[in-house]
Design a protein around this motif. Structure first.
Motif, PDB file in Angstrom:
ATOM      1  N   TRP A  72       0.838  -1.200   0.000  1.00 50.28           N
ATOM      2  CA  TRP A  72       0.000   0.000   0.000  1.00 50.28           C
ATOM      3  C   TRP A  72       0.871   1.247   0.000  1.00 50.28           C
ATOM      4  CZ3 TRP A  72      -1.421   2.935   4.813  1.00 50.28           C
ATOM      5  CH2 TRP A  72      -2.278   4.006   4.521  1.00 50.28           C
ATOM      6  N   VAL A  73       0.590   2.144  -0.935  1.00 51.33           N
ATOM      7  CA  VAL A  73       1.190   3.478  -0.955  1.00 51.33           C
ATOM      8  C   VAL A  73       0.119   4.451  -0.491  1.00 51.33           C
ATOM      9  CG1 VAL A  73       2.100   5.314  -2.408  1.00 51.33           C
ATOM     10  CG2 VAL A  73       2.824   2.965  -2.790  1.00 51.33           C
ATOM     11  N   PRO A  74       0.335   5.194   0.602  1.00 51.92           N
ATOM     12  CA  PRO A  74      -0.697   6.081   1.137  1.00 51.92           C
ATOM     13  C   PRO A  74      -1.012   7.235   0.192  1.00 51.92           C
ATOM     14  CG  PRO A  74       1.367   6.409   2.292  1.00 51.92           C
ATOM     15  CD  PRO A  74       1.561   5.215   1.415  1.00 51.92           C
ATOM     16  N   SER A  75      -2.053   7.989   0.523  1.00 52.02           N
ATOM     17  CA  SER A  75      -2.589   9.014  -0.368  1.00 52.02           C
ATOM     18  C   SER A  75      -1.626  10.161  -0.612  1.00 52.02           C
ATOM     19  CB  SER A  75      -3.899   9.574   0.190  1.00 52.02           C
ATOM     20  OG  SER A  75      -3.702  10.081   1.510  1.00 52.02           O
ATOM     21  N   GLY A  76      -0.559  10.300   0.214  1.00 49.92           N
ATOM     22  CA  GLY A  76       0.388  11.379   0.018  1.00 49.92           C
ATOM     23  C   GLY A  76       1.073  11.331  -1.329  1.00 49.92           C
ATOM     24  N   ARG A  77       1.156  10.144  -1.936  1.00 49.28           N
ATOM     25  CA  ARG A  77       1.757  10.009  -3.266  1.00 49.28           C
ATOM     26  C   ARG A  77       0.800   9.282  -4.196  1.00 49.28           C
ATOM     27  NH1 ARG A  77       5.103   7.074  -6.579  1.00 49.28           N
ATOM     28  NH2 ARG A  77       4.764   5.202  -5.366  1.00 49.28           N
ATOM     29  N   ASP A  78      -0.470   9.706  -4.185  1.00 49.33           N
ATOM     30  CA  ASP A  78      -1.522   9.067  -4.970  1.00 49.33           C
ATOM     31  C   ASP A  78      -1.702   7.622  -4.502  1.00 49.33           C
ATOM     32  OD1 ASP A  78      -1.914  11.354  -6.498  1.00 49.33           O
ATOM     33  OD2 ASP A  78      -0.378  10.762  -7.941  1.00 49.33           O
ATOM     34  N   GLU A  79      -2.724   7.413  -3.702  1.00 54.17           N
ATOM     35  CA  GLU A  79      -2.930   6.127  -3.042  1.00 54.17           C
ATOM     36  C   GLU A  79      -3.047   4.988  -4.046  1.00 54.17           C
ATOM     37  OE1 GLU A  79      -5.743   4.070   0.378  1.00 54.17           O
ATOM     38  OE2 GLU A  79      -6.290   6.003  -0.484  1.00 54.17           O
ATOM     39  N   ALA A  80      -2.378   3.893  -3.727  1.00 53.76           N
ATOM     40  CA  ALA A  80      -2.423   2.699  -4.560  1.00 53.76           C
ATOM     41  C   ALA A  80      -2.157   1.491  -3.681  1.00 53.76           C
ATOM     42  CB  ALA A  80      -1.397   2.775  -5.682  1.00 53.76           C
ATOM     43  N   MET A  81      -2.666   0.335  -4.097  1.00 53.02           N
ATOM     44  CA  MET A  81      -2.451  -0.891  -3.330  1.00 53.02           C
ATOM     45  C   MET A  81      -2.415  -2.078  -4.278  1.00 53.02           C
ATOM     46  SD  MET A  81      -6.160  -1.344  -1.470  1.00 53.02           S
ATOM     47  CE  MET A  81      -5.970   0.249  -0.671  1.00 53.02           C
ATOM     48  N   SER A  82      -1.887  -3.195  -3.767  1.00 51.81           N
ATOM     49  CA  SER A  82      -1.828  -4.402  -4.585  1.00 51.81           C
ATOM     50  C   SER A  82      -1.878  -5.634  -3.696  1.00 51.81           C
ATOM     51  CB  SER A  82      -0.553  -4.427  -5.433  1.00 51.81           C
ATOM     52  OG  SER A  82       0.553  -4.861  -4.665  1.00 51.81           O
ATOM     53  N   HIS A  83      -2.313  -6.736  -4.293  1.00 48.78           N
ATOM     54  CA  HIS A  83      -2.295  -8.050  -3.659  1.00 48.78           C
ATOM     55  C   HIS A  83      -1.420  -8.961  -4.520  1.00 48.78           C
ATOM     56  CE1 HIS A  83      -5.737  -6.946  -1.083  1.00 48.78           C
ATOM     57  NE2 HIS A  83      -6.155  -6.293  -2.159  1.00 48.78           N
ATOM     58  N   LYS A  84      -0.564  -9.715  -3.870  1.00 53.25           N
ATOM     59  CA  LYS A  84       0.388 -10.536  -4.602  1.00 53.25           C
ATOM     60  C   LYS A  84       0.448 -11.938  -4.015  1.00 53.25           C
ATOM     61  CE  LYS A  84       5.348 -10.945  -5.465  1.00 53.25           C
ATOM     62  NZ  LYS A  84       6.661 -10.328  -5.230  1.00 53.25           N
ATOM     63  N   LEU A  85       0.428 -12.940  -4.891  1.00 45.59           N
ATOM     64  CA  LEU A  85       0.554 -14.342  -4.505  1.00 45.59           C
ATOM     65  C   LEU A  85       1.779 -14.924  -5.189  1.00 45.59           C
ATOM     66  CD1 LEU A  85      -0.873 -16.605  -2.865  1.00 45.59           C
ATOM     67  CD2 LEU A  85      -1.978 -17.273  -5.018  1.00 45.59           C
ATOM     68  N   THR A  86       2.637 -15.617  -4.428  1.00 48.52           N
ATOM     69  CA  THR A  86       3.896 -16.133  -4.959  1.00 48.52           C
ATOM     70  C   THR A  86       4.058 -17.609  -4.622  1.00 48.52           C
ATOM     71  OG1 THR A  86       4.936 -13.971  -4.652  1.00 48.52           O
ATOM     72  CG2 THR A  86       6.390 -15.835  -5.007  1.00 48.52           C
ATOM     73  N   LEU A  87       4.534 -18.379  -5.588  1.00 52.77           N
ATOM     74  CA  LEU A  87       4.908 -19.771  -5.395  1.00 52.77           C
ATOM     75  C   LEU A  87       6.345 -19.928  -5.860  1.00 52.77           C
ATOM     76  CD1 LEU A  87       4.243 -22.761  -4.759  1.00 52.77           C
ATOM     77  CD2 LEU A  87       3.487 -22.974  -7.151  1.00 52.77           C
ATOM     78  N   SER A  88       7.215 -20.456  -5.007  1.00 56.17           N
ATOM     79  CA  SER A  88       8.632 -20.541  -5.367  1.00 56.17           C
ATOM     80  C   SER A  88       9.235 -21.873  -4.946  1.00 56.17           C
ATOM     81  CB  SER A  88       9.415 -19.397  -4.721  1.00 56.17           C
ATOM     82  OG  SER A  88       9.353 -19.460  -3.319  1.00 56.17           O
ATOM     83  N   PHE A  89      10.283 -22.251  -5.683  1.00 52.88           N
ATOM     84  CA  PHE A  89      11.052 -23.459  -5.399  1.00 52.88           C
ATOM     85  C   PHE A  89      12.530 -23.087  -5.455  1.00 52.88           C
ATOM     86  CE2 PHE A  89       7.145 -24.654  -7.499  1.00 52.88           C
ATOM     87  CZ  PHE A  89       6.646 -25.665  -6.690  1.00 52.88           C
ATOM     88  N   SER A  90      13.332 -23.654  -4.578  1.00 58.09           N
ATOM     89  CA  SER A  90      14.760 -23.367  -4.566  1.00 58.09           C
ATOM     90  C   SER A  90      15.537 -24.623  -4.190  1.00 58.09           C
ATOM     91  CB  SER A  90      15.083 -22.231  -3.596  1.00 58.09           C
ATOM     92  OG  SER A  90      14.743 -22.584  -2.266  1.00 58.09           O
ATOM     93  N   GLY A  91      16.746 -24.699  -4.702  1.00 61.00           N
ATOM     94  CA  GLY A  91      17.601 -25.846  -4.391  1.00 61.00           C
ATOM     95  C   GLY A  91      19.058 -25.447  -4.304  1.00 61.00           C
ATOM     96  N   ASP A  92      19.806 -26.146  -3.440  1.00 61.89           N
ATOM     97  CA  ASP A  92      21.243 -25.920  -3.278  1.00 61.89           C
ATOM     98  C   ASP A  92      21.948 -27.260  -3.376  1.00 61.89           C
ATOM     99  OD1 ASP A  92      21.438 -22.951  -2.328  1.00 61.89           O
ATOM    100  OD2 ASP A  92      19.853 -23.825  -1.121  1.00 61.89           O
ATOM    101  N   ARG A  93      23.113 -27.242  -4.012  1.00 65.53           N
ATOM    102  CA  ARG A  93      23.855 -28.486  -4.179  1.00 65.53           C
ATOM    103  C   ARG A  93      25.355 -28.215  -4.106  1.00 65.53           C
ATOM    104  NH1 ARG A  93      23.121 -33.493  -6.833  1.00 65.53           N
ATOM    105  NH2 ARG A  93      24.928 -34.760  -6.288  1.00 65.53           N
ATOM    106  N   VAL A  94      26.047 -28.964  -3.264  1.00 70.84           N
ATOM    107  CA  VAL A  94      27.504 -28.900  -3.196  1.00 70.84           C
ATOM    108  C   VAL A  94      28.058 -29.926  -4.157  1.00 70.84           C
ATOM    109  CG1 VAL A  94      29.532 -29.170  -1.739  1.00 70.84           C
ATOM    110  CG2 VAL A  94      27.464 -28.122  -0.800  1.00 70.84           C
ATOM    111  N   PHE A  95      28.802 -29.444  -5.170  1.00 70.94           N
ATOM    112  CA  PHE A  95      29.336 -30.344  -6.187  1.00 70.94           C
ATOM    113  C   PHE A  95      30.639 -30.999  -5.732  1.00 70.94           C
ATOM    114  CE2 PHE A  95      26.931 -27.053  -8.450  1.00 70.94           C
ATOM    115  CZ  PHE A  95      25.996 -27.850  -9.084  1.00 70.94           C
ATOM    116  N   GLN A  96      31.386 -30.292  -4.890  1.00 67.73           N
ATOM    117  CA  GLN A  96      32.670 -30.830  -4.440  1.00 67.73           C
ATOM    118  C   GLN A  96      32.815 -30.545  -2.944  1.00 67.73           C
ATOM    119  OE1 GLN A  96      36.010 -29.416  -6.638  1.00 67.73           O
ATOM    120  NE2 GLN A  96      37.487 -30.003  -5.083  1.00 67.73           N
ATOM    121  N   PRO A  97      32.945 -31.551  -2.089  1.00 64.08           N
ATOM    122  CA  PRO A  97      33.026 -31.319  -0.642  1.00 64.08           C
ATOM    123  C   PRO A  97      34.322 -30.634  -0.249  1.00 64.08           C
ATOM    124  CG  PRO A  97      33.455 -33.619  -1.153  1.00 64.08           C
ATOM    125  CD  PRO A  97      33.031 -32.974  -2.447  1.00 64.08           C
TER     126      PRO A  97
END
Length: 399
Positions: free
Chosen positions: A374-399
């Motif tokens: 939400w951006v308040p009315s002082g800079r022209d009020e605006a708002m948004s709703h956001k939905l996120t789905l994410s996947f991440s992976g880490d792998r050590v190739f050499q110990p």
């Protein structure tokens, strides 16, 4: 709240102590290691650019790939990390699908010689100003009023430091720092800047858990814009860091910034501003924790001159079991022209949200999250709703 926000540190004092902290413990074993990371996220946002007149949603996809090459010996640590992030957005009412590819390269080396710690590193970053920081309320993001400019930001930051262990309870650090920020030619509203600085810090260990800190630094900032400006800042602060109790940790500093500015349009001016940087965490229970981050500092603006940037964030995290966790977060950020202790705070943004994280395997994690901005009315009020789905992976190739 993401890890980037919780890792925020002061630009003067805490940065100066970074080398000594990294070198404080010898490496466990000699040799090279190579690790890789890959993350993919999908998002839907009802108002991606927080435009007060925008009622159309946007869908996005972000892919990040990173590598980490590191070498550890009992006295020397070296790390180099290349990476790239690709983003694609599809707006529901437009045939224009903004895309961006942002490469990044960072490196650091630390070495110990007797009671001296010597270290240095750099970060090279290329990213478009559009869409690159819309989801990050953390300090240092581009100005909200120019976030939609069709331009590429190219930045290079480097620092070095020498630390000296005076005795078992006292340490001193000093070192130079440098940064250069440039924009592509189609960015008329953005102003490149060059910064040279030096900072020093002193810490006194009160006991095995707690230390008092003090810092002093100076910076010269040359901003090439319309108008152009040349600023000299002197920063001073005091703070505390360590483990206050078994469940409470604190890393923070407060201080003042003195500024002398020579502006091509208005001439010479002086000012003074309050700065702070606090990172605190409290474990309510073994499976429930509370974190707080607060920052206020003075930095060069993307649109020219200096500005005061403020950020306050809090998060609550609950560990359901060894594989699952949930969290709730809140953040507030503002950016305004530097004018002493006070200034306009119309350019502000609020965000709140929650998320659910799952460790699918020891190397693969998934997360689903919701955020309300939400951006308040002082800079022209605006708002948004956001939905996120994410996947991440880490792998050590050499110990």
């Amino acid at each position: 709240m993401n890890s980037g926000r919780l890792q925020r540190r002061g630009r003067l004092l805490l940065g100066a102590f970074g080398v000594s902290a990294a070198l404080g413990a010898p490496a466990a074993a000699d040799g090279w290691s190579v690790a890789g990371s890959l993350s993919q996220s999908f998002e839907g946002d009802t108002n991606l650019t927080l435009d007060p007149n925008d009622d159309d949603g946007a869908f996005g996809s972000t892919t990040s790939l990173g590598l980490r090459f590191s070498s550890e010996t009992s006295r020397t640590s070296f790390v180099i990390s290349p990476g790239v992030t690709a983003r694609l957005f599809t707006e529901s009412s437009s045939s224009d699908n903004p895309t961006s590819i942002s490469p990044r390269l960072s490196s650091r080396i630390d070495h110990r010689v007797g009671a001296f710690d010597i270290g240095g590193g750099f970060i090279f970053d290329v990213r478009p100003t559009a869409f690159s920081e819309l989801n990050d309320l953390e300090l240092g993001a581009p100005d909200l009023e120019v976030i939609d400019q069709d331009a590429t930001q190219i930045s290079f930051r480097a620092d070095a430091a020498i630390g000296y262990q005076i005795d078992s309870g006292n340490r001193f650090n000093i070192g130079p720092n440098f940064s250069i920020i440039r924009y592509t030619d189609d960015s008329d509203a953005l102003s490149p800047s060059t910064t040279f600085g030096v900072s020093g810090g002193y810490s006194h260990q009160l006991n095995s858990r707690l230390a008092l800190t003090a810092g002093l630094g100076a910076r010269y900032v040359d901003t090439d814009g319309t108008p152009s400006s040349k600023d000299v800042l002197v920063d001073t602060n005091v703070g505390v860091r360590g483990q206050i109790s078994d469940r409470f940790t604190l890393d923070g500093a407060i201080g003042l910034s003195f500024q002398n500015s020579r502006d091509s349009a208005s001439g010479s001016d002086n000012g003074i501003g309050f700065t702070t940087d606090v990172d605190a965490a409290y474990a309510i229970r073994d499976d429930l924790s509370l974190s707080l981050v607060a920052s206020r500092g003075i930095e060069p603006s993307a649109s020219g001159g200096l500005e005061t940037r403020t950020f306050v964030g809090a998060s609550v995290s609950h560990l359901i079991n060894t594989r699952e966790s949930v969290d709730f977060n809140f953040g507030y950020s503002s950016q305004d022209d530097f004018a002493g202790f006070t200034g306009d705070t119309d350019d502000s943004q609020f965000q709140t949200g929650f998320g659910y994280s799952l460790s699918v395997t020891p190397e693969i994690a998934a997360r689903i999250g919701y955020a309300f901005r939400w951006v308040p009315s002082g800079r022209d009020e605006a708002m948004s709703h956001k939905l996120t789905l994410s996947f991440s992976g880490d792998r050590v190739f050499q110990p």
